[in-house]
Design a protein around this motif. Structure first.
Motif, short mmCIF file in Angstrom:
data_model
loop_
_atom_site.label_atom_id
_atom_site.label_comp_id
_atom_site.label_asym_id
_atom_site.label_seq_id
_atom_site.Cartn_x
_atom_site.Cartn_y
_atom_site.Cartn_z
N ALA A 101 0.84 -1.20 0.00
CA ALA A 101 0.00 0.00 0.00
C ALA A 101 0.87 1.25 0.00
O ALA A 101 1.82 1.35 0.78
CB ALA A 101 -0.91 0.00 1.22
N THR A 102 0.56 2.18 -0.89
CA THR A 102 1.24 3.48 -0.95
C THR A 102 0.19 4.57 -1.10
O THR A 102 -0.96 4.29 -1.46
CB THR A 102 2.22 3.57 -2.14
OG1 THR A 102 1.45 3.57 -3.37
CG2 THR A 102 3.18 2.40 -2.16
N ARG A 103 0.58 5.80 -0.83
CA ARG A 103 -0.33 6.90 -1.13
C ARG A 103 -0.44 7.04 -2.65
O ARG A 103 0.55 6.97 -3.37
CB ARG A 103 0.17 8.21 -0.51
CG ARG A 103 0.11 8.21 1.00
CD ARG A 103 0.37 9.60 1.59
NE ARG A 103 1.66 10.14 1.25
CZ ARG A 103 2.81 9.78 1.82
NH1 ARG A 103 2.81 8.86 2.77
NH2 ARG A 103 3.95 10.33 1.46
N SER A 104 -1.66 7.21 -3.12
CA SER A 104 -1.90 7.28 -4.57
C SER A 104 -1.07 8.39 -5.19
O SER A 104 -1.03 9.51 -4.69
CB SER A 104 -3.39 7.53 -4.84
OG SER A 104 -4.16 6.47 -4.34
N GLY A 105 -0.38 8.06 -6.29
CA GLY A 105 0.45 9.03 -6.99
C GLY A 105 1.76 9.33 -6.32
O GLY A 105 2.43 10.30 -6.66
N ASN A 106 2.17 8.49 -5.33
CA ASN A 106 3.38 8.80 -4.57
C ASN A 106 4.39 7.66 -4.63
O ASN A 106 5.05 7.36 -3.65
CB ASN A 106 3.01 9.08 -3.11
CG ASN A 106 4.16 9.70 -2.34
OD1 ASN A 106 4.83 10.60 -2.83
ND2 ASN A 106 4.40 9.21 -1.13
#
Length: 296
Positions: free
Chosen positions: A263-268
């Motif tokens: 899981a990552t922050r979207s666009g990051n």
């Protein structure tokens, strides 16, 4: 006040004191103490309330911590932005403890060989807490139990896992939750996805746990199961090392089958996270951008 002062300050906060912070930073304790004192003198405030060896954040310290986190994150972003995509700087990776123990060691060893300029920080915890930290910017990415439902996050499938019930050696076969003799659950905190799945399996057969014992490691959890204290739920990938000390009981597919996602922050997805994705063998072109649904 410079970035290194803030890095030292943050380490003291995270580690709960100077001694552990010095170990984390590979500095002598006296150097860390001196830098904190100089930072306080320069700002003209006490950043910590000192109670013996304990150091608790003061009100000004809490304010500075928020700024320190943002400034250090910006510094890392700036470093990555001017490095022309070459992974470097700090990467904060979260992971479920089972994944960190059974899946990550070979991948992290390869990552360190390929990308020596990345300072990797690994933190373990339950899925719910890790997702909150990624969403709030405290972690760059985390290996958690999927699926994930948060519009701010992107979830990339990484591993397939099969979960199984762990009971004392010699326990009769467990074909349903009603076959469990000792109905004490050995689990992590409530935000643990595997705990939620174990509770759902019991509830499906109308079984109510007699007691829940929250533990902080799988080593303790499996040791307590081996001693006859209760049952636990764990991935089969973690249990090979414990053959003979416990009995392992497979579950129906709807409770047993799960995926571990990054899981990552979207666009990051910065250079360091992209490098980790590469090492884990994930094809970003084939991976879905977002896995939606209630976290297991």
């Amino acid at each position: 006040m410079d970035l290194e002062d803030l890095r030292i300050f943050r380490a003291v906060v995270r580690e709960g004191g100077v001694t552990r912070a010095a170990l984390r930073l590979h500095r002598v304790q006296s150097n860390v103490t001196t830098r904190i004192r100089q930072l306080e003198q320069g700002l003209g405030v006490a950043l910590f309330i000192r109670e013996g060896k304990r150091m608790l954040l003061s009100a000004p310290g809490r304010v500075l911590l928020d700024y320190a986190e943002r400034l250090l994150d910006l510094a890392d972003e700036a470093r990555a932005a001017v490095s022309e995509g070459v992974p470097c700087g700090r990467m904060r990776l979260g992971s479920m403890e089972s994944t960190a123990a059974a899946r990550l060691p070979p991948a992290l060893a390869l990552f360190h060989r390929r990308y020596p300029d990345v300072q990797l920080e690994l933190r373990t915890g339950p899925t719910g807490r890790l997702l909150a930290e990624v969403a709030e910017g405290g972690l760059d990415c985390a290996l958690v139990s999927g699926p994930v439902q948060d519009a701010r996050l992107t979830a990339i499938p990484v591993f397939r896992e099969e979960l199984a019930v762990v009971a004392p050696a010699g326990h009769p076969p467990i074909r349903s939750a009603r076959d469990v003799r000792q109905r004490t659950l050995l689990t992590f905190e409530p935000s643990c996805a595997y705990r939620q799945r174990l509770e759902a399996w019991l509830a499906a057969d109308g079984v109510v746990p007699e007691r829940v014992v929250e533990l902080s490691s799988y080593h303790a959890m499996i040791g307590c199961a081996a001693a006859g204290m209760g049952i636990a739920l764990a991935p089969l990938s973690l249990l090979d090392a414990h053959a003979g000390t416990v009995s392992v009981h497979r579950l129906p597919a709807r409770f047993a089958e799960t995926s571990t996602v990054l899981a990552t922050r979207s666009g990051n997805v910065g250079p360091a996270v992209a490098a980790l994705v590469e090492v884990l063998g994930i094809d970003l072109q084939d991976a879905p951008e977002r896995a939606l649904g209630q976290a297991a």
